[in-house]
Design a protein around this motif. Structure first.
Motif, PDB file in Angstrom:
ATOM      1  N   UNK A  30     -10.136 -11.117   6.829  1.00 17.07           N
ATOM      2  CA  UNK A  30      -9.789  -9.932   7.774  1.00 17.07           C
ATOM      3  C   UNK A  30      -8.854  -9.117   6.448  1.00 17.07           C
ATOM      4  N   UNK A  31      -8.279  -8.254   6.836  1.00 19.20           N
ATOM      5  CA  UNK A  31      -7.450  -6.976   6.141  1.00 19.20           C
ATOM      6  C   UNK A  31      -7.269  -6.377   7.135  1.00 19.20           C
ATOM      7  N   UNK A  32      -5.214  -6.753   7.596  1.00 14.88           N
ATOM      8  CA  UNK A  32      -4.836  -6.300   7.671  1.00 14.88           C
ATOM      9  C   UNK A  32      -3.178  -5.466   7.565  1.00 14.88           C
ATOM     10  N   UNK A  33      -2.616  -4.147   8.084  1.00 13.66           N
ATOM     11  CA  UNK A  33      -2.242  -2.720   7.606  1.00 13.66           C
ATOM     12  C   UNK A  33      -0.719  -3.394   9.146  1.00 13.66           C
ATOM     13  N   UNK A  34       0.288  -3.859   7.737  1.00 16.84           N
ATOM     14  CA  UNK A  34       1.301  -3.583   8.273  1.00 16.84           C
ATOM     15  C   UNK A  34       2.563  -3.254   8.001  1.00 16.84           C
ATOM     16  N   UNK A  35       3.789  -2.530   8.827  1.00 18.44           N
ATOM     17  CA  UNK A  35       4.936  -2.042   8.524  1.00 18.44           C
ATOM     18  C   UNK A  35       5.288  -2.885   8.508  1.00 18.44           C
TER      19      UNK A  35
ATOM     20  N   UNK B  50       0.739  -0.861   0.059  1.00 16.22           N
ATOM     21  CA  UNK B  50       0.167   0.495   0.317  1.00 16.22           C
ATOM     22  C   UNK B  50       0.781   1.171   0.041  1.00 16.22           C
ATOM     23  N   UNK B  51       2.067   0.898   0.771  1.00 19.15           N
ATOM     24  CA  UNK B  51       3.105   2.351  -0.008  1.00 19.15           C
ATOM     25  C   UNK B  51       4.260   1.747   0.484  1.00 19.15           C
TER      26      UNK B  51
ATOM     27  N   UNK C 123       4.959  -1.068   3.451  1.00 20.20           N
ATOM     28  CA  UNK C 123       3.135  -0.810   4.382  1.00 20.20           C
ATOM     29  C   UNK C 123       2.800  -2.119   3.349  1.00 20.20           C
ATOM     30  N   UNK C 124       2.275  -3.180   3.972  1.00 17.93           N
ATOM     31  CA  UNK C 124       1.761  -4.246   3.382  1.00 17.93           C
ATOM     32  C   UNK C 124       0.300  -4.365   4.193  1.00 17.93           C
TER      33      UNK C 124
ATOM     34  N   UNK D 220       0.667  -0.686  -5.065  1.00 13.10           N
ATOM     35  CA  UNK D 220      -0.021  -0.863  -5.305  1.00 13.10           C
ATOM     36  C   UNK D 220       0.617  -2.690  -6.104  1.00 13.10           C
ATOM     37  N   UNK D 221       1.696  -3.165  -5.650  1.00 13.11           N
ATOM     38  CA  UNK D 221       1.531  -4.826  -6.413  1.00 13.11           C
ATOM     39  C   UNK D 221       1.107  -5.709  -5.216  1.00 13.11           C
ATOM     40  N   UNK D 222       0.499  -6.518  -5.791  1.00 13.07           N
ATOM     41  CA  UNK D 222      -0.833  -7.634  -4.446  1.00 13.07           C
ATOM     42  C   UNK D 222      -0.790  -8.549  -5.396  1.00 13.07           C
TER      43      UNK D 222
END
Length: 94
Positions: free
Chosen positions: A69-74, A20-21, A60-61, A29-31
């Motif tokens: 469930x989506x989780x944001x992790x640095x 995401x960053x 940041x992922x 934006x890579x998925x």
């Protein structure tokens, strides 16, 4: 079972992920699916046969767990060998 509370102590290979960053603009934006993990990188398969190597420290992922469930992790938090993360103590970041 992987939950948002214990994801850092689990294997990341096989999880869906999105960058995401990133300090490297072209990586944002890579998925895809995580196919390999080293101390400093994640290798992501984009589903079209292309594998991208993403440095953990500069990104940041968003990880999607099997339950949806989506989780944001640095990425700086998960810089370590996968087998060493089990022993590491983490502060709550969410």
């Amino acid at each position: 079972m992987i939950t948002p509370q214990n994801i850092m102590r689990h294997e990341l290979v096989g999880l869906e992920v999105e960058v995401t960053h990133s300090l490297h603009g072209d990586l944002q934006g890579i998925k895809g699916k995580v196919v390999n993990e080293t101390k400093n990188t994640l290798t992501i398969d984009d589903g079209e046969g292309n594998e991208k190597i993403i440095p953990k420290g500069s990104a940041t992922f968003h990880f999607t767990l099997p339950e949806g469930i989506t989780i944001e992790i640095d990425g700086k938090i998960i810089i370590s060998r996968p087998e060493d993360r089990i022993k590491k103590r983490f502060r709550k970041y969410w």
